[in-house]
Design a protein around this motif. Structure first.
Motif, mmCIF file in Angstrom:
data_model
loop_
_atom_site.group_PDB
_atom_site.id
_atom_site.type_symbol
_atom_site.label_atom_id
_atom_site.label_comp_id
_atom_site.label_asym_id
_atom_site.label_seq_id
_atom_site.Cartn_x
_atom_site.Cartn_y
_atom_site.Cartn_z
ATOM 1 N N LEU A 1 0.849 -1.192 0.000
ATOM 2 C CA LEU A 1 0.000 0.000 0.000
ATOM 3 C C LEU A 1 0.884 1.241 0.000
ATOM 4 N N ILE A 2 0.462 2.239 -0.755
ATOM 5 C CA ILE A 2 1.280 3.444 -0.939
ATOM 6 C C ILE A 2 0.460 4.687 -0.634
ATOM 7 N N GLN A 3 1.092 5.640 0.044
ATOM 8 C CA GLN A 3 0.439 6.918 0.307
ATOM 9 C C GLN A 3 1.397 8.059 -0.001
ATOM 10 N N GLY A 4 0.870 9.106 -0.601
ATOM 11 C CA GLY A 4 1.708 10.268 -0.871
ATOM 12 C C GLY A 4 1.111 11.137 -1.955
ATOM 13 N N PRO A 5 1.676 12.339 -2.110
ATOM 14 C CA PRO A 5 1.133 13.283 -3.089
ATOM 15 C C PRO A 5 1.422 12.898 -4.540
ATOM 16 N N GLN A 6 2.131 11.786 -4.748
ATOM 17 C CA GLN A 6 2.400 11.319 -6.106
ATOM 18 C C GLN A 6 1.333 10.351 -6.595
ATOM 19 N N VAL A 7 0.418 9.961 -5.714
ATOM 20 C CA VAL A 7 -0.599 8.971 -6.080
ATOM 21 C C VAL A 7 -1.729 9.637 -6.875
ATOM 22 N N THR A 8 -2.060 9.050 -8.017
ATOM 23 C CA THR A 8 -3.117 9.579 -8.885
ATOM 24 C C THR A 8 -4.439 9.764 -8.131
ATOM 25 N N PRO A 9 -5.200 10.804 -8.482
ATOM 26 C CA PRO A 9 -6.536 10.930 -7.896
ATOM 27 C C PRO A 9 -7.518 9.935 -8.501
ATOM 28 N N GLY A 10 -7.180 9.324 -9.653
ATOM 29 C CA GLY A 10 -8.098 8.332 -10.211
ATOM 30 C C GLY A 10 -7.997 8.185 -11.719
ATOM 31 N N TYR A 11 -8.955 7.464 -12.253
ATOM 32 C CA TYR A 11 -8.969 7.140 -13.676
ATOM 33 C C TYR A 11 -9.966 8.015 -14.432
ATOM 34 N N ILE A 12 -9.907 7.918 -15.752
ATOM 35 C CA ILE A 12 -10.913 8.571 -16.596
ATOM 36 C C ILE A 12 -11.703 7.464 -17.317
ATOM 37 N N GLY A 13 -12.654 7.875 -18.171
ATOM 38 C CA GLY A 13 -13.357 6.916 -19.037
ATOM 39 C C GLY A 13 -14.159 5.900 -18.247
ATOM 40 N N LYS A 14 -14.148 4.666 -18.725
ATOM 41 C CA LYS A 14 -15.055 3.674 -18.132
ATOM 42 C C LYS A 14 -14.666 3.280 -16.710
ATOM 43 N N PHE A 15 -13.457 3.654 -16.278
ATOM 44 C CA PHE A 15 -13.066 3.361 -14.894
ATOM 45 C C PHE A 15 -13.118 4.609 -14.002
ATOM 46 N N ALA A 16 -13.763 5.657 -14.507
ATOM 47 C CA ALA A 16 -13.764 6.935 -13.778
ATOM 48 C C ALA A 16 -14.356 6.798 -12.376
ATOM 49 N N GLU A 17 -15.292 5.865 -12.233
ATOM 50 C CA GLU A 17 -15.963 5.731 -10.939
ATOM 51 C C GLU A 17 -15.167 4.880 -9.949
ATOM 52 N N ARG A 18 -14.160 4.194 -10.458
ATOM 53 C CA ARG A 18 -13.440 3.280 -9.565
ATOM 54 C C ARG A 18 -12.532 4.063 -8.605
ATOM 55 N N ASN A 19 -12.645 3.771 -7.321
ATOM 56 C CA ASN A 19 -11.768 4.410 -6.340
ATOM 57 C C ASN A 19 -10.377 3.819 -6.447
ATOM 58 N N VAL A 20 -9.416 4.675 -6.652
ATOM 59 C CA VAL A 20 -8.057 4.170 -6.777
ATOM 60 C C VAL A 20 -7.442 4.024 -5.390
ATOM 61 N N GLN A 21 -7.974 4.758 -4.420
ATOM 62 C CA GLN A 21 -7.458 4.671 -3.054
ATOM 63 C C GLN A 21 -8.547 4.147 -2.114
ATOM 64 N N LYS A 22 -8.098 3.396 -1.115
ATOM 65 C CA LYS A 22 -9.009 3.002 -0.028
ATOM 66 C C LYS A 22 -8.396 3.519 1.262
ATOM 67 N N ASP A 23 -9.175 4.248 2.042
ATOM 68 C CA ASP A 23 -8.676 4.823 3.306
ATOM 69 C C ASP A 23 -7.392 5.614 3.093
ATOM 70 N N GLY A 24 -7.277 6.269 1.963
ATOM 71 C CA GLY A 24 -6.096 7.107 1.728
ATOM 72 C C GLY A 24 -4.875 6.348 1.230
ATOM 73 N N TRP A 25 -5.017 5.059 0.969
ATOM 74 C CA TRP A 25 -3.870 4.268 0.495
ATOM 75 C C TRP A 25 -4.147 3.708 -0.892
ATOM 76 N N LEU A 26 -3.137 3.776 -1.744
ATOM 77 C CA LEU A 26 -3.218 3.118 -3.049
ATOM 78 C C LEU A 26 -2.946 1.636 -2.849
ATOM 79 N N HIS A 27 -3.898 0.814 -3.264
ATOM 80 C CA HIS A 27 -3.712 -0.637 -3.186
ATOM 81 C C HIS A 27 -3.107 -1.096 -4.508
ATOM 82 N N THR A 28 -1.829 -1.451 -4.470
ATOM 83 C CA THR A 28 -1.099 -1.661 -5.718
ATOM 84 C C THR A 28 -1.439 -2.985 -6.387
ATOM 85 N N GLY A 29 -1.930 -3.955 -5.609
ATOM 86 C CA GLY A 29 -2.112 -5.289 -6.174
ATOM 87 C C GLY A 29 -0.811 -6.085 -6.156
#
Lengths: 477, 477
Positions: free
Chosen positions: A334-362
């Motif tokens: 999990l990654i946190q910081g000001p370099q993490v994208t706010p999210g996606y565009i297009g068909k994934f625009a609604e998908r939350n890229v962060q959970k609880d302020g953390w990027l879940h990298t997979g």
């Protein structure tokens, strides 16, 4: 919550400094700013404005840089297209991004058929009209959008904001230092975050960029030896070729040369030892499109002590392992910081890229007792081939659409030349040839994604819930 | 909108690197972090917590640094007291800031009489209790509060947030570069933004600080010559003394030495020439407490071409002249950027420090055709004496309370030793002696603010609306 327009500010503060060089030509920061303003005027004449979303497809040449900088002046969002993609792959991204225009380097015009295309030659022929560059950039303004695939095989358009790029540049500077005389050799693609981030650093640091359209091992070795550059970004396989050239010529890196940043997975120890013998400090980095380049970096000094590690986070970033209680516990990174994208565009625009302020990298990994990160399994069994990310699901999805294919599994195989290459295993539903299937792939996938080997098998290894076991596939190799 | 706790992060990322040295002692980043945690535990034992506001009065020694870092771990606000102030001046600030505790270096205990005082020796004797350092710092969290006077003569407590300090450190790095091996000589007071900002840079860059309790020209010259330091902050008069020492010893700056940052007004051309002869690049800066140190900087290379200029803004900052239409038009200097304070505390808490997003400095200046800033008149006829700011109104206010004084006017006089010193002109209402008035000042003002000359006159120069004309006063000198 704004930055002064980086192009204008850099031209104001250090206009005379070298900004870009390519072959025998070079441009100062005030010259590139003037060119960018001219392109902004041309783009305005063609109807592009602050609210526009513009795709760009180009070879990594100076014109690409000037066109992008023109877009930055106007404040429009740039969708960075990968020139190696197949026509169908590009069409998907252009459609998903709903772009207003597509700016295309003439040599690549065969790649895209669309009424929205504006060729670079057309830009050259357009008279610029008066336009006011944006004085301020909002921190959360999207500068670039880059597509990345994932578990689903559907590429997702990742937003990269001004703050994402700024944080990335600053964090790297706090790690390796900066000096006004630095010059970064860029022979990684400008449409990738690896290349684009070099341009961002150039504007933010006031640093010169030595641009190559393509990677050239011999010239890179010469520049490193002559000290005409101080930094270079590359992946392991490129490093090996640069080292071979230097060894062949029996030369060392200039004392002015400071560091190589190596992405795309751990660099083999043998390369690290050869690099040390050539006087080249190698910093291994771990990052992704969603974090606008490097998030952790392994210092050269720690490389032999921490083999296989991706290092520690940069100053502004935090990395933790999901649900880990002790050093060594494995889990999702999990990654946190000001370099993490706010999210996606297009068909994934609604998908939350962060959970609880953390990027879940997979990605799966662990932190050792000293806090060094080790990446154990890349997300979705990611294959990294010559610096390009390949998701098995993308290739599987294409092969599954072939009428003769019942099942397919793709995994990465080790390659001397590329680090890894994709290989496929298929179960057939009716008769066909391997050649037929490969041609089918070639029509729909970028060349680097086409399986380098394709085997017909009776069945694929699956677990109880019928999930494909890619690790088993790899054991078959 | 947070940063990882800078102390913890720096200890994690480069714990072994030298953080602080003082006389023969030195501490690594992990050592200062351990000490800071111990002080945080002691402060917790004494009832200090995240919400506390704590004043600190200390000589510029390592213990001061560790106590401050302990406060940072707890997340409390620090009011930085100037040890040179008179008892009454300190009492005003302590009262205005409504502090919960006052941490006092034992050698300064005579300065403050208050039940809130906790001596450093008391801290040493306190058993630390368990406490959790703040993991994240909010960007808008106030780290430090510094008092600055102004037109009214009532000092105002200026908030300096984590983002103010971070932006300042980063902007300076983007201007002059940073390298992991940098070491900054600090012999300016830690309670001033000039010294405190060196500590902030230390944590953010992972840079070593060579601390001196007092400025020492001979030792400074030696360190610059030996290359044991790479940077130094000073004011013009200190530079002159360092240069004299180097000239006397016929030595040059080490090639490892990178730059002197000179604040407190333009450096005389003669000093610049002598510095060049000694191999010392001098960067002249313009800044204030409200901008957490430098906002503009004049490069060494431009110094002789732009005599008297304060240079250009740093990368993240913008400077404009109020109502100016053309280069050369004079007006109030307005500043915008993430280094600008969000505001004051205490009795000035309601005062807006920014109008329309711009800090109105009160200083008068102009930008030339190339965008170089020239400061023509410092706000409120500010007197800069050996790096300390003195506002005439402060001294006038004190003298006006003396029963024999009817009118008073204060202005700065040139001084070989201090740059400027304050001088006073008084109109008496009944008989008294100059000596009596000076003793009266000494009781209520820091020694550096006591007029170096006091003349009794018949009348003061005033304009039609009876406003004191300080420029006329200066003409009397």
């Amino acid at each position: 919550m704004t930055y002064p327009n980086w192009l204008s500010q850099r031209s104001y503060l250090s206009g005379d400094r070298m900004a870009l060089s390519f072959q025998e030509q070079q441009w100062s920061f005030s010259e590139i700013n003037d060119l960018a303003l001219a392109y902004a005027g041309k783009l305005t004449a063609l109807g592009i404005k602050a609210e526009s979303r513009v795709a760009i497809l180009s070879k990594s040449n100076p014109q690409f840089v000037f066109v992008m900088y023109g877009c930055l002046h106007l404040g429009c969002e740039m969708v960075m297209l990968n020139e190696r993609l197949a026509t169908g792959e590009l069409a998907y991204q252009i459609d998903d991004a709903q772009v207003d225009s597509i700016l295309v380097d003439d040599v690549l015009k065969e790649k895209i058929v669309s009424s929205k295309v504006i060729l670079f030659s057309k830009l050259d022929d357009t008279m610029p009209v008066r336009c006011e560059p944006e004085k301020q950039w909002q921190k959360d303004q999207t500068l670039s959008i880059m597509y990345t695939s994932g578990t689903t095989g559907h590429p997702k358009g990742v937003r990269q904001t001004a703050e994402n790029h700024f944080s990335s540049a600053i964090s790297s500077a706090l790690n390796i230092g900066i000096a006004p005389e630095d010059i970064w050799l860029c022979s990684v693609p400008l449409f990738h975050i690896s290349g684009f981030s070099i341009l961002m650093r150039s504007l933010i640091y006031g640093m010169g960029v030595r641009l190559y359209e393509k990677f050239d091992a011999k010239s890179s070795a010469e520049e490193i030896h002559n000290g005409t550059v101080t930094h270079m970004s590359l992946v392991g396989v490129m490093l090996e070729r640069v080292l071979s050239e230097m060894e062949k010529a029996s030369v060392q890196a200039s004392p002015r040369f400071k560091a190589v940043l190596a992405g795309g997975g751990p660099v083999p120890v043998a390369y690290m030892e050869r690099a040390a013998a050539c006087g080249i400090p190698v910093l291994q980095t771990y990052g992704m499109t969603e974090t606008s380049s490097q998030t952790t970096t392994l210092q050269s000094a720690d490389a032999t002590r921490k083999i296989g590690s991706a290092g520690k986070p940069l100053f502004l970033y935090q990395v933790i392992i999901d649900k880990a209680e002790n050093p060594g516990d494995k889990g999702e990174i999990l990654i946190q910081g000001p370099q993490v994208t706010p999210g996606y565009i297009g068909k994934f625009a609604e998908r939350n890229v962060q959970k609880d302020g953390w990027l879940h990298t997979g990605d799966i990994g662990y932190l050792d007792g000293e806090g060094f990160l080790f990446v154990v399994d890349r997300r979705s069994d990611l294959i990294v081939s010559g610096g390009e990310n390949i998701y098995p699901a993308e290739i599987e999805k294409v092969l599954m659409t072939h009428p003769a294919v019942r099942e397919v599994g793709v995994c990465g195989a080790a390659s001397e030349e590329w680090g890894e290459v994709p290989v496929a295993f298929v179960v057939l539903s009716k008769e066909t040839t391997v050649a037929e299937l490969l041609v089918y792939c070639c029509e729909q996938l970028a060349a680097y994604k086409v399986p380098k080997r394709l085997s017909v098998v009776e069945a694929l290894p699956r677990n109880a819930s019928n999930k494909l076991l890619r690790r088993e596939l790899r054991a078959w190799l």
